[in-house]
Design a protein around this motif. Structure first.
Motif, PDB file in Angstrom:
ATOM      1  N   ARG A  25       0.923  -1.094   0.002  1.00 34.19           N
ATOM      2  CA  ARG A  25       0.014  -0.014  -0.252  1.00 34.19           C
ATOM      3  C   ARG A  25       0.775   1.402  -0.021  1.00 34.19           C
ATOM      4  N   GLU A  26       1.741   1.285   0.736  1.00 29.50           N
ATOM      5  CA  GLU A  26       2.896   2.381   0.867  1.00 29.50           C
ATOM      6  C   GLU A  26       3.513   2.689  -0.520  1.00 29.50           C
ATOM      7  N   ARG A  27       3.876   1.684  -1.340  1.00 31.81           N
ATOM      8  CA  ARG A  27       4.393   1.884  -2.425  1.00 31.81           C
ATOM      9  C   ARG A  27       3.552   2.232  -3.427  1.00 31.81           C
ATOM     10  N   ARG A  28       2.267   2.096  -3.266  1.00 25.34           N
ATOM     11  CA  ARG A  28       1.205   2.519  -4.308  1.00 25.34           C
ATOM     12  C   ARG A  28       0.607   3.916  -3.851  1.00 25.34           C
ATOM     13  N   LYS A  29       0.654   4.150  -2.694  1.00 21.85           N
ATOM     14  CA  LYS A  29       0.377   5.400  -2.050  1.00 21.85           C
ATOM     15  C   LYS A  29       0.403   6.671  -3.137  1.00 21.85           C
ATOM     16  N   PRO A  30      -0.645   7.264  -3.700  1.00 25.83           N
ATOM     17  CA  PRO A  30      -1.978   7.530  -3.020  1.00 25.83           C
ATOM     18  C   PRO A  30      -3.130   6.511  -3.464  1.00 25.83           C
ATOM     19  N   ARG A  31      -2.633   5.868  -4.450  1.00 25.46           N
ATOM     20  CA  ARG A  31      -3.566   4.681  -5.076  1.00 25.46           C
ATOM     21  C   ARG A  31      -3.843   3.647  -3.976  1.00 25.46           C
ATOM     22  N   PRO A  32      -4.970   3.070  -4.100  1.00 24.30           N
ATOM     23  CA  PRO A  32      -5.185   1.778  -3.575  1.00 24.30           C
ATOM     24  C   PRO A  32      -4.320   0.647  -4.161  1.00 24.30           C
ATOM     25  N   LEU A  33      -4.405  -0.411  -3.536  1.00 27.05           N
ATOM     26  CA  LEU A  33      -3.936  -1.887  -4.142  1.00 27.05           C
ATOM     27  C   LEU A  33      -4.670  -1.694  -5.731  1.00 27.05           C
ATOM     28  N   ILE A  34      -3.463  -2.378  -6.456  1.00 28.09           N
ATOM     29  CA  ILE A  34      -4.118  -2.329  -7.923  1.00 28.09           C
ATOM     30  C   ILE A  34      -4.400  -3.883  -8.134  1.00 28.09           C
ATOM     31  N   PRO A  35      -4.920  -4.128  -9.421  1.00 23.78           N
ATOM     32  CA  PRO A  35      -5.492  -5.619  -9.821  1.00 23.78           C
ATOM     33  C   PRO A  35      -4.076  -6.547  -9.765  1.00 23.78           C
ATOM     34  N   LEU A  36      -3.017  -5.748 -10.120  1.00 23.01           N
ATOM     35  CA  LEU A  36      -1.575  -6.850 -10.216  1.00 23.01           C
ATOM     36  C   LEU A  36      -1.450  -7.129  -8.712  1.00 23.01           C
ATOM     37  N   ASP A  37      -1.465  -6.244  -7.883  1.00 23.07           N
ATOM     38  CA  ASP A  37      -1.035  -6.478  -6.386  1.00 23.07           C
ATOM     39  C   ASP A  37      -2.162  -7.631  -5.824  1.00 23.07           C
ATOM     40  N   LEU A  38      -3.408  -7.577  -6.206  1.00 25.51           N
ATOM     41  CA  LEU A  38      -4.697  -8.432  -5.748  1.00 25.51           C
ATOM     42  C   LEU A  38      -4.377  -9.687  -6.387  1.00 25.51           C
ATOM     43  N   ALA A  39      -3.669  -9.711  -7.435  1.00 19.75           N
ATOM     44  CA  ALA A  39      -3.542 -11.254  -8.106  1.00 19.75           C
ATOM     45  C   ALA A  39      -2.095 -11.810  -7.456  1.00 19.75           C
ATOM     46  N   LEU A  40      -1.216 -10.978  -7.230  1.00 20.29           N
ATOM     47  CA  LEU A  40      -0.054 -11.561  -6.509  1.00 20.29           C
ATOM     48  C   LEU A  40      -0.221 -11.925  -4.978  1.00 20.29           C
ATOM     49  N   LEU A  41      -1.034 -10.773  -4.448  1.00 21.47           N
ATOM     50  CA  LEU A  41      -1.291 -11.407  -2.890  1.00 21.47           C
ATOM     51  C   LEU A  41      -1.986 -12.750  -2.603  1.00 21.47           C
ATOM     52  N   HIS A  42      -2.070 -13.602  -3.789  1.00 21.72           N
ATOM     53  CA  HIS A  42      -2.634 -15.045  -3.131  1.00 21.72           C
ATOM     54  C   HIS A  42      -1.520 -15.543  -2.347  1.00 21.72           C
ATOM     55  N   ASN A  43      -0.228 -14.932  -2.739  1.00 27.63           N
ATOM     56  CA  ASN A  43       0.962 -15.570  -1.796  1.00 27.63           C
ATOM     57  C   ASN A  43       1.368 -14.279  -1.384  1.00 27.63           C
ATOM     58  N   PRO A  44       1.225 -13.785  -0.140  1.00 25.54           N
ATOM     59  CA  PRO A  44       1.760 -12.480   0.320  1.00 25.54           C
ATOM     60  C   PRO A  44       3.253 -12.455   0.202  1.00 25.54           C
ATOM     61  N   GLN A  45       3.842 -13.499   0.571  1.00 23.17           N
ATOM     62  CA  GLN A  45       5.497 -13.560   0.705  1.00 23.17           C
ATOM     63  C   GLN A  45       6.069 -13.281  -0.914  1.00 23.17           C
ATOM     64  N   ILE A  46       5.430 -14.017  -1.850  1.00 20.95           N
ATOM     65  CA  ILE A  46       5.900 -13.815  -3.233  1.00 20.95           C
ATOM     66  C   ILE A  46       5.325 -12.090  -3.609  1.00 20.95           C
ATOM     67  N   ALA A  47       4.239 -11.773  -3.268  1.00 19.54           N
ATOM     68  CA  ALA A  47       3.785 -10.169  -3.344  1.00 19.54           C
ATOM     69  C   ALA A  47       4.722  -9.540  -3.015  1.00 19.54           C
ATOM     70  N   ASP A  48       5.267  -9.445  -1.740  1.00 19.44           N
ATOM     71  CA  ASP A  48       6.351  -8.734  -1.323  1.00 19.44           C
ATOM     72  C   ASP A  48       7.537  -8.829  -1.781  1.00 19.44           C
ATOM     73  N   GLY A  49       8.205  -9.856  -2.363  1.00 22.48           N
ATOM     74  CA  GLY A  49       9.236  -9.859  -3.084  1.00 22.48           C
ATOM     75  C   GLY A  49       9.172  -9.294  -4.382  1.00 22.48           C
ATOM     76  N   TYR A  50       7.949  -9.578  -4.913  1.00 28.43           N
ATOM     77  CA  TYR A  50       7.820  -8.813  -6.279  1.00 28.43           C
ATOM     78  C   TYR A  50       7.776  -7.311  -6.040  1.00 28.43           C
ATOM     79  N   ASN A  51       7.023  -6.725  -5.027  1.00 25.75           N
ATOM     80  CA  ASN A  51       7.074  -5.105  -4.700  1.00 25.75           C
ATOM     81  C   ASN A  51       8.525  -4.686  -4.422  1.00 25.75           C
ATOM     82  N   ALA A  52       9.242  -5.654  -3.844  1.00 27.02           N
ATOM     83  CA  ALA A  52      10.729  -5.073  -3.588  1.00 27.02           C
ATOM     84  C   ALA A  52      11.424  -5.072  -4.780  1.00 27.02           C
ATOM     85  N   LEU A  53      11.412  -5.967  -5.394  1.00 26.52           N
ATOM     86  CA  LEU A  53      12.127  -6.031  -6.831  1.00 26.52           C
ATOM     87  C   LEU A  53      11.858  -4.969  -7.828  1.00 26.52           C
ATOM     88  N   LEU A  54      10.388  -4.925  -8.094  1.00 25.13           N
ATOM     89  CA  LEU A  54       9.805  -4.112  -9.254  1.00 25.13           C
ATOM     90  C   LEU A  54       9.982  -2.573  -8.689  1.00 25.13           C
TER      91      LEU A  54
END
Length: 187
Positions: A25-54
């Protein structure tokens, strides 16, 4: 999307999982979570790694942003990733890519020398070889090394590799139900 989106709040709100949602959420601020985030968040650890890398690719690189975004837009065209194009074409223009160059990428006219600077042609050639053939020719790589420093060559390489991953994820899951929709120039 081909599977349901993950919920906008953690299904299992452990402190670790909540922290992941908060970082994204902090990375996307001021926008809400986007569909890509919500696809990745099926596995929060993968979503977290993706978020850090990208996040690092997008905000910590010294490679010229207009060139990086032009490469990302070309990846979107090569891989038919409409959502990626829609997200990054406006960023490319804002970063300084010309409308003429972006339109030429969209139209598949990347060999049109008049539409691109020398740096743009080199980045697009690298992007095409890396995306389609995986192996980049020695001549292209040598020209990159003469034009950019080692860090920037690495940054372009991880940008192209990373956004190929993104486009393949987006298309395979049909995130935002964009598959088959036309790519259009931003207004």
């Amino acid at each position: 999307m081909r599977i349901p989106y993950a919920p906008t709040e953690p299904a299992d709100p452990t402190p670790d999982t909540q922290a992941i949602y908060d970082r994204i959420r902090e990375r996307r601020k001021p926008r809400p979570l986007i569909p890509l985030d919500l696809a990745l968040l099926h596995n929060p650890q993968i979503a977290d790694g993706y978020n850090a890398l990208l996040g690092a690719i997008r905000t910590k690189s010294t490679f010229p942003l207009a060139l990086a975004e032009l490469a990302i837009c070309y990846i979107a065209v090569l891989n038919s990733a409409t959502y990626e194009w829609t997200a990054h074409a406006p960023i490319a223009l804002k970063a300084g890519a010309s409308r003429e160059a972006l339109q030429a990428v969209l139209d598949g006219r990347v060999k049109d020398e008049a539409a691109f600077s020398e740096d743009e042609r080199l980045v697009l050639e690298f992007t095409e070889q890396s995306t389609k053939s995986i192996k980049v020719g020695d001549d292209v790589f040598e020209r990159l090394k003469r034009r950019f420093n080692d860090q920037q060559v690495m940054e372009l390489t991880i940008t192209v590799g990373g956004y190929n991953m993104v486009s393949r994820f987006l298309v395979a899951l049909d995130v935002t139900e964009s598959n088959g929709k036309s790519m259009e120039m931003p207004s």
